[in-house]
Design an enzyme around this catalytic site. Structure first.
Site, PDB file in Angstrom:
ATOM      1  N   THR A  73       0.635  -1.140   0.329  1.00 35.78           N
ATOM      2  CA  THR A  73      -0.157   0.502   0.193  1.00 35.78           C
ATOM      3  C   THR A  73       1.073   1.182   0.275  1.00 35.78           C
ATOM      4  OG1 THR A  73      -1.478  -1.157   1.224  1.00 35.78           O
ATOM      5  CG2 THR A  73      -2.308   0.949   1.329  1.00 35.78           C
ATOM      6  N   ASN A 151      -7.604  -6.130   1.000  1.00 40.87           N
ATOM      7  CA  ASN A 151      -8.809  -5.919   1.993  1.00 40.87           C
ATOM      8  C   ASN A 151     -10.143  -4.689   1.783  1.00 40.87           C
ATOM      9  OD1 ASN A 151      -9.099  -2.765   0.865  1.00 40.87           O
ATOM     10  ND2 ASN A 151      -7.601  -2.098   1.868  1.00 40.87           N
ATOM     11  N   VAL A 298      13.052  -9.579  -1.201  1.00 37.45           N
ATOM     12  CA  VAL A 298      13.961  -9.651   0.345  1.00 37.45           C
ATOM     13  C   VAL A 298      14.663 -10.297   1.594  1.00 37.45           C
ATOM     14  CG1 VAL A 298      14.751  -6.640   1.606  1.00 37.45           C
ATOM     15  CG2 VAL A 298      13.612  -6.852  -0.882  1.00 37.45           C
ATOM     16  N   HIS A 582      -5.309  -5.360  11.197  1.00 38.77           N
ATOM     17  CA  HIS A 582      -4.939  -4.277  10.578  1.00 38.77           C
ATOM     18  C   HIS A 582      -4.508  -3.535  11.670  1.00 38.77           C
ATOM     19  CE1 HIS A 582      -9.254  -2.100   9.624  1.00 38.77           C
ATOM     20  NE2 HIS A 582      -9.135  -1.911   9.141  1.00 38.77           N
ATOM     21  N   HIS A 625     -10.131   2.145   9.813  1.00 30.45           N
ATOM     22  CA  HIS A 625      -9.462   1.369   9.191  1.00 30.45           C
ATOM     23  C   HIS A 625      -7.818   1.890   8.645  1.00 30.45           C
ATOM     24  CE1 HIS A 625     -13.560  -0.928   8.090  1.00 30.45           C
ATOM     25  NE2 HIS A 625     -13.591   0.131   9.160  1.00 30.45           N
ATOM     26  N   ALA A 627      -5.425   1.419   5.745  1.00 31.77           N
ATOM     27  CA  ALA A 627      -5.306   1.758   4.477  1.00 31.77           C
ATOM     28  C   ALA A 627      -5.123   3.308   4.530  1.00 31.77           C
ATOM     29  CB  ALA A 627      -6.011   0.559   3.505  1.00 31.77           C
TER      30      ALA A 627
HETATM   31  C1  LIG Z   1      -7.568  -9.225   4.686  1.00 28.91           C
HETATM   32  C2  LIG Z   1      -8.004  -7.533   4.811  1.00 28.91           C
HETATM   33  C3  LIG Z   1      -9.015  -6.458   5.053  1.00 28.91           C
HETATM   34  C4  LIG Z   1      -8.542  -5.007   4.531  1.00 28.91           C
HETATM   35  N1  LIG Z   1      -9.980  -3.798   4.986  1.00 28.91           N
HETATM   36  C5  LIG Z   1      -9.491  -2.814   5.150  1.00 28.91           C
HETATM   37  C6  LIG Z   1     -10.374  -2.309   4.940  1.00 28.91           C
HETATM   38  O1  LIG Z   1     -11.385  -1.916   4.453  1.00 28.91           O
HETATM   39  N2  LIG Z   1     -10.398  -0.904   4.322  1.00 28.91           N
HETATM   40  C7  LIG Z   1      -9.038  -0.465   5.086  1.00 28.91           C
HETATM   41  O2  LIG Z   1      -8.432   0.785   5.036  1.00 28.91           O
HETATM   42  N3  LIG Z   1      -7.638  -1.004   5.204  1.00 28.91           N
HETATM   43  C8  LIG Z   1      -8.190  -2.683   5.515  1.00 28.91           C
HETATM   44  N4  LIG Z   1      -7.037  -3.414   5.652  1.00 28.91           N
HETATM   45  C9  LIG Z   1      -5.869  -2.712   6.284  1.00 28.91           C
HETATM   46  C10 LIG Z   1      -5.158  -2.138   5.279  1.00 28.91           C
HETATM   47  O3  LIG Z   1      -5.439  -2.813   4.046  1.00 28.91           O
HETATM   48  C11 LIG Z   1      -3.478  -2.528   5.661  1.00 28.91           C
HETATM   49  O4  LIG Z   1      -3.511  -1.973   7.259  1.00 28.91           O
HETATM   50  C12 LIG Z   1      -2.651  -1.753   4.567  1.00 28.91           C
HETATM   51  O5  LIG Z   1      -3.157  -2.300   3.280  1.00 28.91           O
HETATM   52  C13 LIG Z   1      -1.329  -2.220   4.770  1.00 28.91           C
HETATM   53  O6  LIG Z   1      -0.805  -1.487   3.716  1.00 28.91           O
HETATM   54  P1  LIG Z   1       1.146  -1.690   4.717  1.00 28.91           P
HETATM   55  O7  LIG Z   1       1.816  -0.761   3.271  1.00 28.91           O
HETATM   56  O8  LIG Z   1       1.618  -1.863   5.163  1.00 28.91           O
HETATM   57  O9  LIG Z   1       1.788  -3.693   3.922  1.00 28.91           O
HETATM   58  P2  LIG Z   1       1.398  -3.920   3.035  1.00 28.91           P
HETATM   59  O10 LIG Z   1       0.105  -3.587   2.093  1.00 28.91           O
HETATM   60  O11 LIG Z   1       0.692  -5.468   3.604  1.00 28.91           O
HETATM   61  O12 LIG Z   1       2.236  -3.773   2.137  1.00 28.91           O
HETATM   62  C14 LIG Z   1       3.617  -4.764   2.555  1.00 28.91           C
HETATM   63  C15 LIG Z   1       4.264  -5.365   1.166  1.00 28.91           C
HETATM   64  O13 LIG Z   1       5.760  -5.934   1.498  1.00 28.91           O
HETATM   65  C16 LIG Z   1       6.099  -7.065   0.170  1.00 28.91           C
HETATM   66  N5  LIG Z   1       6.945  -7.740   1.160  1.00 28.91           N
HETATM   67  C17 LIG Z   1       6.680  -8.105   2.672  1.00 28.91           C
HETATM   68  N6  LIG Z   1       8.363  -8.907   2.512  1.00 28.91           N
HETATM   69  C18 LIG Z   1       8.986  -8.499   1.499  1.00 28.91           C
HETATM   70  C19 LIG Z   1       9.841  -9.038   1.118  1.00 28.91           C
HETATM   71  N7  LIG Z   1      10.849  -9.702   2.092  1.00 28.91           N
HETATM   72  N8  LIG Z   1      10.817  -8.076   0.582  1.00 28.91           N
HETATM   73  C20 LIG Z   1      10.127  -7.677  -0.589  1.00 28.91           C
HETATM   74  N9  LIG Z   1       8.228  -7.649  -0.407  1.00 28.91           N
HETATM   75  C21 LIG Z   1       7.963  -8.389   0.720  1.00 28.91           C
HETATM   76  C22 LIG Z   1       4.388  -7.496   0.563  1.00 28.91           C
HETATM   77  O14 LIG Z   1       4.631  -8.843  -0.727  1.00 28.91           O
HETATM   78  C23 LIG Z   1       3.513  -6.262   0.358  1.00 28.91           C
HETATM   79  O15 LIG Z   1       3.082  -6.761  -1.149  1.00 28.91           O
HETATM   80  C24 LIG Z   1      -7.321  -4.993   5.686  1.00 28.91           C
HETATM   81  C25 LIG Z   1      -6.255  -5.507   5.609  1.00 28.91           C
HETATM   82  C26 LIG Z   1      -6.902  -7.057   4.933  1.00 28.91           C
HETATM   83  C27 LIG Z   1      -5.479  -8.289   4.976  1.00 28.91           C
END
Ligand SMILES: Cc1cc2nc3c(=O)[nH]c(=O)nc-3n(C[C@H](O)[C@H](O)[C@H](O)COP(=O)(O)OP(=O)(O)OC[C@H]3O[C@@H](n4cnc5c(N)ncnc54)[C@H](O)[C@@H]3O)c2cc1C
Ligand SMILES: *[C@@H]1O[C@H](CO)[C@@H](O)[C@H](O)[C@H]1NC(C)=O
Ligand SMILES: *[C@@H]1O[C@H](CO)[C@@H](O)[C@H](O)[C@H]1NC(C)=O
Ligand SMILES: *[C@@H]1O[C@H](CO)[C@@H](O)[C@H](O)[C@H]1NC(C)=O
Ligand SMILES: CC(=O)N[C@H]1CO[C@H](CO)[C@@H](O)[C@@H]1O
Length: 649
Positions: A73, A151, A298, A582, A625, A627
């Site tokens: 994200t 999500n 990574v 979350h 939420h 995201a």
């Molecule tokens: C089923 C579900 C429903 C949800 N519903 C909602 C909602 O309705 N509304 C809302 O606002 N939020 C929702 N959320 C929460 C929200 O989507 C997350 O909090 C947010 O997207 C997290 O973003 P991020 O950038 O922290 O991590 P992420 O989006 O998880 O990104 C991390 C990325 O890093 C990659 N990665 C991990 N390890 C490595 C590595 N070693 N090397 C390379 N790449 C790697 C992963 O593959 C992933 O693509 C939901 C989450 C889920 C799982």
């Protein structure tokens, strides 16, 4: 004997009569499904699969200015924004593949099918000692877009007070709501909708890449839920009518939408808007200074330890545990955006984390940082299950059993294919309400005498969210009933329990241990208990009478749960509590002495050239939420880093 033969003959006769129709309908449904899937997959693949690098050897030993770890994200926002500056060479490394080529990611209601698939990291939590010792499924997205590709697409961002708290903690006004709102507006493109004219967008972004609006399908049940909430005393606040109202309470309410049909990350064609679809467009991917590699995990950050302060100078990565490891150089910064579980994991694998743990796994210590992986906080949810009186749930989408189910499925497929509407376009979490567990109107002190610590981010911020879904499920969809159901849910948006992400192995392809430590703080249980009681009250309102069949006596449903004692309800909460997906705060932005891993500019304390930008830096979890804040901090940090890099030249 003869009776059973007669029965068999009868069955055969019935089968003979129904099968031709079943076959015709079934194959037409299948044909439509295949058509939808093929069309949607190929049209997208042509545009976007090409530009992603899959041959990792081609990247070996190359140099970039900024290497982003994790194309989720926040990571996609960073890649899209940083590469706007043609003088910055950007590499994005993502462990999974593309999300936009997956039909179950693109169709709003499809994400349940991606749970437990190869497109998710499929964790089981540590046994939850305060929740009957159960281990719980705990998914994270593994593809471009990360969790934004799997999500529930609910576009609610928390409360202004959440961010004002961040600003106070850091002594840095740029994190306060008033300032951070610009970063929310920068990613948003609010699309008007005829049915909801009150969303006028005057305080919302209209030019950003992330389309948000009301283009998901909303069931009658979800509309009735809003009326039911009103009947128990939760005010219906028209969402996002931000025009000219007084700043204080009204803006807060408007921002929160205390009770509303959720605005979603679904576009006007009924397709999910993920960070990948929004930021890694063909035009962005055509930039010569941006390289996006997929299936690139990574394995560690490389440090130069010759100077007085260790400096991140690159990363090592691989396609698989047994495959060759490659490395690239980062001339300016390595940015970790691997999410709340993997960012601390990668830091630990790289020697930055709690010394004792690293040593126990034979990892050379670069810097002892006890806070890495600590402070894990997640929103705990409990679900309530009911019989849907209208027999109009999502059941036919999941598990068509009868001719009429197949007819509904076929109609939905056609509707979705042609107009992007219908049941397949639901985001499942269709409406929501936010309340406070200390609201005396909802929880009269005579009935709820215990005074609880206020864990909210301000007087107008909530600590409980209620929502409804047009299907009941258990174990994240592993179990559904074979009749029509409806579910109400309650989750704690400001839990005080804290858990941890811990190493289980030095192998970067082995998942770390995840312990959200649900209900460790007794107030968390009490607040969820209050929410549960409120949901039961909502379930028995007049507004839901036509939708919930309280005459149903199935013991696996909650029609009789309101007759249970408080103690029994607390046991149900413990039995059912699990993730609403979350997790945050495992690399907190905070002063070092308060468990901080990064500073206000998202620099990891004690090392150079290393940043973290994703949900792991949230100082506290937001009251809603997660995201939206991940997108916003991506926007904020990209802007700052571009400026910083320019100033260094
Ligand atoms: C089923 C579900 C429903 C949800 N519903 C909602 C909602 O309705 N509304 C809302 O606002 N939020 C929702 N959320 C929460 C929200 O989507 C997350 O909090 C947010 O997207 C997290 O973003 P991020 O950038 O922290 O991590 P992420 O989006 O998880 O990104 C991390 C990325 O890093 C990659 N990665 C991990 N390890 C490595 C590595 N070693 N090397 C390379 N790449 C790697 C992963 O593959 C992933 O693509 C939901 C989450 C889920 C799982
Ligand atoms: C929205 O705001 C406008 C202008 O302040 C006001 O006239 C209108 O009544 C509001 N609409 C709703 C639904 O609250
Ligand atoms: C719903 O289905 C049940 C059988 O599962 C049936 O008894 C009931 O009459 C149906 N109700 C409606 C409104 O169709
Ligand atoms: C689904 O549920 C069944 C029965 O409860 C269980 O045995 C199985 O392990 C679950 N499947 C997954 C993938 O968790
Ligand atoms: C830093 C860098 O590699 N810059 C390149 C970006 O792309 C342009 C072409 O559009 C090249 O001229 C630059 O050298």
């Amino acid at each position: 004997m003869s009776g059973s033969v007669a029965l068999t003959v009868d069955k055969l006769r019935l089968a003979a009569a129904t099968y031709p129709r079943l076959l015709v309908l079934g194959s037409s449904a299948l044909a439509t499904l295949l058509f939808v899937l093929r069309l949607r997959a190929t049209s997208k693949r042509k545009k976007s699969k090409g530009p992603y690098v899959e041959n990792l050897a081609a990247l070996a030993n190359k140099q970039y200015d900024v290497v982003i770890v994790g194309g989720g994200t926040s990571g996609c926002v960073l890649a899209g924004r940083l590469s706007e500056d043609p003088s910055i060479r950007v590499l994005l490394l993502e462990a999974g593949g593309s999300g936009t080529v997956l039909p179950y990611s693109r169709i709003p209601s499809g994400y349940g099918r991606l749970l437990r698939s190869e497109h998710a990291f499929n964790f089981e939590t540590e046994p939850q000692v305060n929740a009957q010792g159960q281990q719980r499924y705990f998914p994270r997205g593994k593809m471009l877009g990360g969790c934004s590709s799997i999500n529930a697409q609910m576009a609610q961002y928390g409360a202004p007070g959440d961010f004002d708290e961040w600003a106070t903690l850091m002594g840095d006004e740029s994190w306060g709501w008033r300032s951070l709102q610009k970063s929310f507006q920068k990613f948003e493109r609010v699309l008007p909708h005829a049915e909801y004219p009150e969303m006028d967008g005057s305080e919302r972004g209209t030019e950003g890449p992330v389309r948000v609006g009301y283009f998901n399908y909303v069931s009658e049940h979800s509309k009735a839920f809003l009326r039911a909430c009103e009947q128990v005393g939760i005010p219906l606040i028209p969402d996002f009518n931000t025009s000219k109202g007084p700043i204080g309470a009204s803006r807060v309410c408007v921002f929160l939408g205390f009770l509303a049909v959720t605005v979603t990350y679904v576009d006007s064609k009924g397709v999910r808007v993920s960070a990948e679809s929004a930021y890694l467009t063909p035009e962005v991917l055509a930039r010569p200074n941006l390289t996006v590699a997929i299936h690139a995990t990574v394995t560690k950050i490389l440090f130069d330890e010759t100077g007085p302060t260790p400096r991140a100078v690159g990363v090592e990565f691989a396609k698989s545990a047994t495959g060759p490891r490659y490395s690239v150089k980062a001339r300016k910064e390595v940015v970790l955006s691997a999410g709340a579980i993997h960012s601390p994991h990668i830091l630990m694998l790289s020697g930055v984390g709690p010394e004792k743990q690293l040593k126990a796994h034979g990892i050379p210590v670069v810097l002892d940082v006890p806070a890495v992986g600590a402070n894990l906080v997640d929103h705990p949810v409990v679900d309530m299950y009911f019989k849907d009186k209208k027999n109009d749930s999502m059941l036919p989408m999941r598990n068509p059993k009868s001719l009429s189910d197949i007819a509904i499925l076929t109609r939905s497929l056609v509707q979705y294919q042609i107009w992007g509407t219908g049941k397949l376009a639901t985001n499942i979490g269709e409406s929501a309400a936010f309340v406070r567990s200390d609201d005396p109107k909802l929880f009269p002190p005579a009935e709820y005498p215990r005074t609880l610590a206020d864990s909210t981010s301000g007087a107008t911020s909530p600590d409980l969210e209620l929502f409804c879904t047009p299907l009941a499920y258990k174990d994240h969809g592993n179990f559904t009933w074979d009749f029509h159901t409806y579910a109400l849910h309650c989750y704690l948006v400001r839990p005080e329990s804290r858990g941890a992400v811990l190493l289980k192995s030095a192998d970067p392809f082995a998942l770390p241990s995840v312990d959200p430590n649900y209900l460790a703080n007794p107030d968390d249980l009490e607040k969820l208990f209050r929410g549960f009681r409120l949901i039961l009250k909502i379930a028995h309102t007049k507004a839901l009478e036509a939708y919930i069949d309280h005459k149903n006596t199935d013991p696996t449903l909650d029609h009789a749960t309101h007759t249970k004692s408080d103690e029994e309800i607390r046991q149900i909460v413990k039995e059912r509590v699990e993730t609403v997906y979350h997790p945050t705060s495992t690399c907190r932005m905070a002063p070092v002495e308060q468990g901080g891993v990064v500073d206000a500019r998202l620099r990891v304390y004690g090392v150079e050239g290393l940043r973290v930008c994703d949900a792991s830096v949230f100082p506290w979890i937001v009251s809603g939420h997660t995201a939206g804040a991940c997108l916003a901090i991506g926007e904020k940090f990209a802007e700052e880093l571009k400026r910083e890099i320019k100033a260094r030249k």
